[in-house]
Scaffold this motif. Structure first.
Motif, mmCIF file in Angstrom:
data_model
loop_
_atom_site.group_PDB
_atom_site.id
_atom_site.type_symbol
_atom_site.label_atom_id
_atom_site.label_comp_id
_atom_site.label_asym_id
_atom_site.label_seq_id
_atom_site.Cartn_x
_atom_site.Cartn_y
_atom_site.Cartn_z
ATOM 1 N N LEU A 18 0.828 -1.205 0.000
ATOM 2 C CA LEU A 18 0.000 0.000 0.000
ATOM 3 C C LEU A 18 0.869 1.264 0.000
ATOM 4 C CD1 LEU A 18 -2.834 -0.995 2.515
ATOM 5 C CD2 LEU A 18 -3.083 -0.571 0.044
ATOM 6 N N GLU A 19 1.942 1.243 0.778
ATOM 7 C CA GLU A 19 2.842 2.394 0.819
ATOM 8 C C GLU A 19 3.474 2.621 -0.550
ATOM 9 O OE1 GLU A 19 4.268 2.265 5.516
ATOM 10 O OE2 GLU A 19 5.398 1.142 3.993
ATOM 11 N N LYS A 20 3.767 1.524 -1.254
ATOM 12 C CA LYS A 20 4.331 1.639 -2.600
ATOM 13 C C LYS A 20 3.296 2.183 -3.580
ATOM 14 C CE LYS A 20 6.811 -1.099 -6.055
ATOM 15 N NZ LYS A 20 7.310 -2.459 -6.401
ATOM 16 N N ASP A 21 2.040 1.704 -3.427
ATOM 17 C CA ASP A 21 0.954 2.194 -4.292
ATOM 18 C C ASP A 21 0.697 3.681 -4.061
ATOM 19 O OD1 ASP A 21 0.677 -0.327 -5.298
ATOM 20 O OD2 ASP A 21 -1.062 -0.860 -4.058
ATOM 21 N N TYR A 22 0.697 4.080 -2.772
ATOM 22 C CA TYR A 22 0.414 5.482 -2.463
ATOM 23 C C TYR A 22 1.505 6.398 -3.015
ATOM 24 C CZ TYR A 22 -0.616 9.691 0.219
ATOM 25 O OH TYR A 22 -0.910 10.994 0.580
ATOM 26 N N ALA A 23 2.732 5.886 -3.040
ATOM 27 C CA ALA A 23 3.825 6.689 -3.586
ATOM 28 C C ALA A 23 3.623 6.978 -5.070
ATOM 29 C CB ALA A 23 5.153 5.965 -3.375
ATOM 30 N N SER A 24 2.889 6.083 -5.770
ATOM 31 C CA SER A 24 2.675 6.275 -7.220
ATOM 32 C C SER A 24 1.336 6.944 -7.536
ATOM 33 C CB SER A 24 2.771 4.942 -7.945
ATOM 34 O OG SER A 24 1.797 4.040 -7.455
ATOM 35 N N ASP A 25 0.239 6.603 -6.777
ATOM 36 C CA ASP A 25 -1.069 7.168 -7.142
ATOM 37 C C ASP A 25 -1.502 8.336 -6.242
ATOM 38 O OD1 ASP A 25 -2.080 6.084 -4.732
ATOM 39 O OD2 ASP A 25 -2.756 4.258 -5.713
ATOM 40 N N GLU A 41 -6.204 9.437 -1.680
ATOM 41 C CA GLU A 41 -6.624 9.558 -0.291
ATOM 42 C C GLU A 41 -7.106 8.227 0.257
ATOM 43 O OE1 GLU A 41 -7.151 11.637 3.245
ATOM 44 O OE2 GLU A 41 -6.229 12.304 1.357
ATOM 45 N N GLU A 42 -7.778 7.470 -0.610
ATOM 46 C CA GLU A 42 -8.290 6.163 -0.193
ATOM 47 C C GLU A 42 -7.159 5.231 0.191
ATOM 48 O OE1 GLU A 42 -10.865 2.453 -2.070
ATOM 49 O OE2 GLU A 42 -10.841 4.382 -3.093
ATOM 50 N N THR A 43 -6.067 5.266 -0.577
ATOM 51 C CA THR A 43 -4.905 4.429 -0.263
ATOM 52 C C THR A 43 -4.275 4.840 1.059
ATOM 53 O OG1 THR A 43 -4.459 4.177 -2.640
ATOM 54 C CG2 THR A 43 -2.683 3.598 -1.114
ATOM 55 N N LEU A 44 -4.220 6.161 1.304
ATOM 56 C CA LEU A 44 -3.648 6.657 2.540
ATOM 57 C C LEU A 44 -4.479 6.201 3.739
ATOM 58 C CD1 LEU A 44 -1.593 8.365 4.062
ATOM 59 C CD2 LEU A 44 -3.041 10.375 3.629
#
Length: 593
Positions: free
Chosen positions: A148-155, A158-161
């Motif tokens: 998730l941290e890797k996904d948030y770094a790319s997208d 707010e939902e990922t955070l």
């Protein structure tokens, strides 16, 4: 005829001049210490204590101190003793027992610690699957968090955070199951704090070789900083909150820590303790025991522990270990026990005066004695009701409190010994060793050769060191050193041999203290006293064995005359009478004196 009478009178006067003039020996500070009375414990525990002492051939005090430490270890989170509305006493104890090397300290500790070892092993096995499952779940969540941290770094959604924050909270708030730990032996203060935080804020330091634990407390793992290491040990005795700060890691906060310390050490360890232990008040929290070692007096063939005693001990301890109340049970004193408790503290208060038994250097220790006895009373109550602990009364009886109070004199006497050991000198220790050696090798004999003594202690003392010790003993009126012509000899003060304050009593000899373990020493058990009552045959045997002058034993002072080397010679007479204590030298009065 007149010439003959004058010659007889002259010889008589010369004999009188040759009699050593003795003063009473100056006693050492160390007297016979009391033995721990096992009758304070309930029968099931007393029987096991005596059985362990018998099979290990150790003083019963060792088993008693081990039993206190083990029950304290298990009980410290399960109960407290409320003395009044403002005073609750924890049930954890600090104990320290000193015995020399080779005293089978490990065997005693193992016999008492075994139920805890088995409980920890069984619980670890029982929880193994649950712990493994929990660890796998946490590992999966941590892997998902990293994704998730890797996904948030790319997208940057707010939902990922929010998913990251929620998952992180789950990971941090999940209480990780730990296999129970009740004891350790040699740890850093940081590791000790961590173990306590994982085990209901409680832990015990138990060791049959406690020097390592003492070194850890002294700061061996903390840059030898006693102050940095000692706070936890001080606060955990009374359950005061403490914070342990750690480099680059979260601090450990303990709100109501409980720590039991039960150590067996060598006496020398007591002499090497840092001064800070006393200055900061750590030593004042301990109960001490300095029993006489049985090494050299042990039975080779001993009784094994009866299986019914071992089974009962394991069963009772297992029941206490499995007893897990949601919060600590509050014990109280009966009305009579309350009055006795107040009387006890009142008596101790008088002892704390400057001219009292606990005045001066022992004042701070004495100030904690009343509370320490209360802790023992709580532990004795638990031991008494251990086989029905979940339904037992919470009221500590008068009988139980009196049993605890009866140990007061024992603790005082042994603590005095501890303080004496900490300030004792090598000279006093060596002098007591030489007296013990003389008593063992030359028991009941007043005159023997210097060379024989020197040969018997040559592995421990050089000649110069031996002479220094003998000079000290001569100044203390235990002996005299002199010469028979060219032979150096030693004469023992008859008062030392002919009193119950003989070396076997002065040095707390174990052969008169064995058996049940708490029987008092008696004159009939003293080999020195027995030697004075031997017949002429046994005395002659002693003479031949030691190659010395003989002892007259008849009521008429019949004398057996020999040279110092055992050969007959009219030119030299050396006579020792157990009744008259007369030592006769040469006819001209020369010789020993």
């Amino acid at each position: 005829m007149d010439n003959i009478e004058r010659l007889i009178n002259q010889q008589s006067e010369q004999k009188k001049e040759a009699v050593p003039q003795w003063e009473q020996p100056i006693p050492f500070d160390s007297g016979t210490l009391p033995v721990f009375d096992t009758s304070v414990f309930p029968e099931w525990l007393s029987e096991y204590i005596l059985a362990v002492a018998e099979t290990t051939q150790t003083p019963v005090d060792a088993s008693c101190f081990a039993a206190i430490s083990i029950i304290s270890t298990i009980s410290q989170t399960k109960a407290i003793l409320q003395i009044n509305s403002d005073w609750k006493e924890s049930l954890n104890t600090y104990t320290l027992l000193a015995l020399p090397p080779g005293s089978r300290k490990s065997g005693v500790f193992k016999a008492f610690q075994e139920p805890i070892t088995l409980f920890e092993r069984d619980e670890n096995e029982r929880l193994k699957f649950e712990i493994s499952t929990q660890a796998a779940g946490k590992k999966a969540k941590e892997a998902r968090l990293r994704k998730l941290e890797k996904d948030y770094a790319s997208d940057n959604k707010e939902e990922t955070l929010k998913s990251i924050e929620l998952l992180q909270y789950e990971i941090e708030s999940t209480e990780i199951i730990q296999p129970p730990r009740l004891s350790t032996n040699d740890v850093t203060v940081e590791k000790l704090g961590l173990l306590m935080s994982e085990n209901k804020e409680a832990m015990s330091i138990l060791s049959a070789e406690g020097a390592g634990a003492l070194n850890s407390i002294a700061g061996r793992y903390d840059g030898n900083s006693v102050d940095a290491s000692m706070n936890l040990y001080l606060e955990a005795y009374s359950g005061d909150s403490v914070t342990i700060d750690r480099m680059a890691r979260d601090s450990i906060y303990l709100d109501n820590p409980k720590l039991t310390i039960g150590l067996f050490v060598q006496p020398e360890s007591m002499r090497d303790l840092p001064k800070k232990f006393q200055d900061r008040g750590l030593l004042q929290r301990f109960f001490f025991s300095f029993p006489q070692s049985w090494v050299g007096y042990r039975d080779i063939e001993t009784e094994t522990i009866p299986e019914e005693h071992r089974t009962k001990y394991r069963s009772n301890l297992k029941q206490l270990l499995e007893f897990d109340p949601p919060k600590a049970i509050v014990l109280t004193l009966s009305e009579t026990a309350k009055r006795l408790e107040v009387e006890n503290r009142t008596e101790i208060e008088v002892m704390l005066r400057d001219d009292g038994e606990l005045g001066g250097i022992m004042t701070e220790w004495g100030s904690k004695l009343g509370g320490g006895i209360n802790r023992i009373a709580g532990l004795l109550h638990i031991a008494k009701h251990i086989d029905h602990i979940s339904t037992a009364t919470t009221v500590v009886s008068e009988e139980t409190y009196l049993a605890a109070k009866s140990l007061r004199d024992y603790f005082i006497a042994h603590t005095k010994e501890a303080y004496g050991v900490m300030k004792s000198t090598d000279g006093e220790k060596n002098a007591m060793y030489i007296l013990k050696r003389i008593s063992d090798k030359f028991e009941g004999i007043e005159l023997f050769s210097y060379r024989e003594l020197q040969q018997s202690v040559r592995r421990k003392f050089q000649v110069k060191e031996l002479n220094e010790v003998l000079n000290q003993l001569e100044e203390m009126n235990y002996l005299k050193v002199g010469f028979d012509k060219k032979k150096k000899v030693i004469i023992i003060n008859p008062s030392f041999l002919n009193t119950e304050k003989s070396v076997h009593t002065v040095l707390n000899a174990p052969e008169s203290r064995k058996g049940k373990g708490f029987e008092k020493s008696s004159g009939e058990n003293s080999s020195v006293l027995n030697a004075l009552d031997t017949d002429s045959t046994s005395t002659e045997s002693k003479k031949d064995e030691c190659n010395m002058s003989t002892v007259g034993t008849s009521e008429n002072d019949e004398e057996h005359t020999t040279n110092i080397d055992g050969s007959e010679d009219e030119g030299f007479m050396s006579t020792v009478s157990t009744l008259s204590r007369v030592i006769t030298i040469n006819e001209d009065g020369s010789g020993l004196l």
